[in-house]
Write a protein that holds these residues in place. Structure first.
Motif, PDB file in Angstrom:
ATOM      1  N   VAL A  76      32.218  65.483  41.287  1.00  0.00           N
ATOM      2  CA  VAL A  76      31.890  64.097  40.926  1.00  0.00           C
ATOM      3  C   VAL A  76      33.209  63.349  40.701  1.00  0.00           C
ATOM      4  N   ALA A  77      33.427  62.303  41.521  1.00  0.00           N
ATOM      5  CA  ALA A  77      34.679  61.550  41.426  1.00  0.00           C
ATOM      6  C   ALA A  77      34.746  60.703  40.157  1.00  0.00           C
ATOM      7  N   LYS A  78      33.656  60.038  39.849  1.00  0.00           N
ATOM      8  CA  LYS A  78      33.615  59.235  38.639  1.00  0.00           C
ATOM      9  C   LYS A  78      32.179  59.172  38.135  1.00  0.00           C
ATOM     10  N   ALA A  79      32.028  58.975  36.826  1.00  0.00           N
ATOM     11  CA  ALA A  79      30.699  58.915  36.226  1.00  0.00           C
ATOM     12  C   ALA A  79      30.818  58.347  34.824  1.00  0.00           C
ATOM     13  N   GLN A  80      29.747  57.721  34.369  1.00  0.00           N
ATOM     14  CA  GLN A  80      29.698  57.197  33.008  1.00  0.00           C
ATOM     15  C   GLN A  80      28.790  58.059  32.122  1.00  0.00           C
ATOM     16  N   ALA A  81      27.948  58.893  32.749  1.00  0.00           N
ATOM     17  CA  ALA A  81      27.042  59.759  31.999  1.00  0.00           C
ATOM     18  C   ALA A  81      26.492  60.838  32.932  1.00  0.00           C
ATOM     19  N   PHE A  82      25.898  61.869  32.318  1.00  0.00           N
ATOM     20  CA  PHE A  82      25.245  62.939  33.075  1.00  0.00           C
ATOM     21  C   PHE A  82      23.845  63.157  32.500  1.00  0.00           C
ATOM     22  N   ALA A  83      22.918  63.599  33.357  1.00  0.00           N
ATOM     23  CA  ALA A  83      21.556  63.872  32.919  1.00  0.00           C
ATOM     24  C   ALA A  83      20.985  65.003  33.766  1.00  0.00           C
ATOM     25  N   ILE A  84      19.944  65.655  33.238  1.00  0.00           N
ATOM     26  CA  ILE A  84      19.283  66.757  33.944  1.00  0.00           C
ATOM     27  C   ILE A  84      17.783  66.489  33.984  1.00  0.00           C
ATOM     28  N   THR A  85      17.207  66.703  35.166  1.00  0.00           N
ATOM     29  CA  THR A  85      15.754  66.606  35.323  1.00  0.00           C
ATOM     30  C   THR A  85      15.230  67.911  35.904  1.00  0.00           C
ATOM     31  N   LEU A  86      13.923  68.143  35.753  1.00  0.00           N
ATOM     32  CA  LEU A  86      13.281  69.320  36.327  1.00  0.00           C
ATOM     33  C   LEU A  86      12.597  68.908  37.621  1.00  0.00           C
ATOM     34  N   GLU A  87      13.103  69.440  38.726  1.00  0.00           N
ATOM     35  CA  GLU A  87      12.611  69.022  40.034  1.00  0.00           C
ATOM     36  C   GLU A  87      12.057  70.223  40.813  1.00  0.00           C
ATOM     37  N   ASP A  88      11.443  69.916  41.949  1.00  0.00           N
ATOM     38  CA  ASP A  88      10.997  70.981  42.844  1.00  0.00           C
ATOM     39  C   ASP A  88      12.213  71.768  43.331  1.00  0.00           C
ATOM     40  N   GLU A  89      12.003  73.015  43.638  1.00  0.00           N
ATOM     41  CA  GLU A  89      13.096  73.875  44.076  1.00  0.00           C
ATOM     42  C   GLU A  89      13.796  73.275  45.294  1.00  0.00           C
ATOM     43  N   GLY A  90      15.108  73.215  45.209  1.00  0.00           N
ATOM     44  CA  GLY A  90      15.912  72.596  46.262  1.00  0.00           C
ATOM     45  C   GLY A  90      16.387  71.205  45.893  1.00  0.00           C
ATOM     46  N   GLY A  91      15.737  70.575  44.897  1.00  0.00           N
ATOM     47  CA  GLY A  91      16.178  69.256  44.439  1.00  0.00           C
ATOM     48  C   GLY A  91      15.562  68.110  45.206  1.00  0.00           C
ATOM     49  N   LYS A  92      15.799  66.915  44.691  1.00  0.00           N
ATOM     50  CA  LYS A  92      15.282  65.687  45.303  1.00  0.00           C
ATOM     51  C   LYS A  92      16.407  64.655  45.418  1.00  0.00           C
ATOM     52  N   PRO A  93      16.242  63.694  46.330  1.00  0.00           N
ATOM     53  CA  PRO A  93      17.287  62.656  46.479  1.00  0.00           C
ATOM     54  C   PRO A  93      17.315  61.677  45.311  1.00  0.00           C
ATOM     55  N   ALA A  94      16.219  61.546  44.614  1.00  0.00           N
ATOM     56  CA  ALA A  94      16.152  60.637  43.465  1.00  0.00           C
ATOM     57  C   ALA A  94      15.496  61.378  42.298  1.00  0.00           C
ATOM     58  N   PRO A  95      15.933  61.128  41.057  1.00  0.00           N
ATOM     59  CA  PRO A  95      15.396  61.859  39.901  1.00  0.00           C
ATOM     60  C   PRO A  95      13.960  61.453  39.573  1.00  0.00           C
ATOM     61  N   THR A  96      13.202  62.439  39.056  1.00  0.00           N
ATOM     62  CA  THR A  96      11.860  62.173  38.537  1.00  0.00           C
ATOM     63  C   THR A  96      12.020  61.868  37.048  1.00  0.00           C
ATOM     64  N   LEU A  97      11.925  60.602  36.685  1.00  0.00           N
ATOM     65  CA  LEU A  97      12.225  60.177  35.322  1.00  0.00           C
ATOM     66  C   LEU A  97      11.277  60.802  34.302  1.00  0.00           C
ATOM     67  N   THR A  98      10.040  61.094  34.714  1.00  0.00           N
ATOM     68  CA  THR A  98       9.109  61.716  33.781  1.00  0.00           C
ATOM     69  C   THR A  98       9.485  63.166  33.460  1.00  0.00           C
ATOM     70  N   GLU A  99      10.403  63.736  34.271  1.00  0.00           N
ATOM     71  CA  GLU A  99      10.850  65.111  34.051  1.00  0.00           C
ATOM     72  C   GLU A  99      12.266  65.145  33.480  1.00  0.00           C
ATOM     73  N   LEU A 100      12.717  64.040  32.883  1.00  0.00           N
ATOM     74  CA  LEU A 100      14.044  63.988  32.271  1.00  0.00           C
ATOM     75  C   LEU A 100      14.082  64.921  31.063  1.00  0.00           C
ATOM     76  N   CYS A 101      15.121  65.745  30.994  1.00  0.00           N
ATOM     77  CA  CYS A 101      15.215  66.758  29.917  1.00  0.00           C
ATOM     78  C   CYS A 101      16.339  66.415  28.928  1.00  0.00           C
ATOM     79  N   VAL A 102      17.563  66.284  29.431  1.00  0.00           N
ATOM     80  CA  VAL A 102      18.718  66.020  28.555  1.00  0.00           C
ATOM     81  C   VAL A 102      19.615  64.968  29.234  1.00  0.00           C
ATOM     82  N   MET A 103      20.444  64.331  28.418  1.00  0.00           N
ATOM     83  CA  MET A 103      21.420  63.406  28.964  1.00  0.00           C
ATOM     84  C   MET A 103      22.521  63.188  27.928  1.00  0.00           C
TER      85      MET A 103
END
Length: 267
Positions: free
Chosen positions: A237-264
């Motif tokens: 990651v070249a630059k960022a203001q914050a980090f967050a983790i979501t629970l997604e289908d195996e392999g990941g998704k191009p956009a986060p599922t906000l209802t599955e937000l875990c930590v940030m």
């Protein structure tokens, strides 16, 4: 038979109670000794028997009735002139005498066999228990060494002055969750450690996101085979203001599922 020590008898009885095979072997040995005693029985010489009864009667220790209950005493027979036995007993064969020493050795050999079998079984079980304990100790040692290796990797990251540590805390509905991002400010490498995160359900993976200018950018999914506390390498990651983790289908998704937000956590 009185040939074994109290400790040997105690060990054998303990094994016998807990192992039917040993108990059967002892029973068979006892039966063998009984049969052997019958085969090796030694008949008392008649002159000696007469002498014993005569002595008992002279001291009034037995009566004539008691002697008759035990059977008549056959008198000692001597050869007639010419070397022939009287007609009444001419056809009787002399009693065959068997040495008592043979009987004693047979008893000792049989008892030693039983004791040897019991001792071998006891030491085999003891060795098996020791092997199991050793295997458990080795497994614990391997687990501790793996944990130590994880801690050493994290310590190496923390000691690096170029590494920035970002703590990701659980959202309001998941306050107990916690993760750590190690971000190298020079190489832009990102490492993720799931400190207190439950194992994802089957078919799911945790996905890391970097908030860049208010937009989520995927930093990769946490490896399925990796241990939760491992500092796993994610996407740079070249630059960022914050980090967050979501629970997604195996392999990941191009956009986060906000209802599955875990930590940030913000930087």
């Amino acid at each position: 038979m009185g040939l074994a020590s109290e400790e040997e008898v105690s060990i054998l009885n303990c094994i016998r109670q807990n192992n039917s095979a040993v108990d059967l072997a002892i029973t068979e040995a006892e039966k063998m000794l009984e049969d052997l005693a019958e085969l090796q029985a030694v008949a008392m010489p008649m002159p000696l028997k007469e002498k014993i009864w005569t002595r008992l009667k002279s001291e009034n220790l037995i009566t004539e009735n008691e002697q008759s209950d035990l059977g008549p005493i056959v008198p000692t027979v001597t050869k007639q002139p010419g070397g022939e036995l009287p007609n009444s007993i001419a056809e009787e064969k002399p009693t065959e005498m068997v040495p008592v020493r043979t009987y004693g050795w047979a008893i000792a050999a049989s008892l030693l066999f039983v004791l040897s079998a019991g001792a071998n079984l006891f030491f085999y079980q003891q060795q098996k228990e020791n092997s199991q304990m050793l295997a458990q100790a080795n497994a614990q040692l391997d687990s501790q060494q793996a944990t130590l290796a994880v801690l050493q990797d994290k310590w190496t990251l923390v000691q690096n002055p170029a590494i920035k540590t970002i703590s990701l805390k659980g959202i309001e509905s998941k306050p107990d969750l916690h993760a750590i991002v190690y971000w190298d400010q020079q190489s832009k490498a990102v490492f993720l450690s799931l400190e207190h995160m439950p194992l994802p359900p089957k078919g799911k993976q945790y996905q890391l996101w970097a908030m860049v200018d208010g937009k989520p950018v995927s930093a990769g999914v946490f490896p399925v085979a990796a241990k939760a506390q491992m500092a796993s390498k994610m996407l740079d990651v070249a630059k960022a203001q914050a980090f967050a983790i979501t629970l997604e289908d195996e392999g990941g998704k191009p956009a986060p599922t906000l209802t599955e937000l875990c930590v940030m956590g913000s930087i």
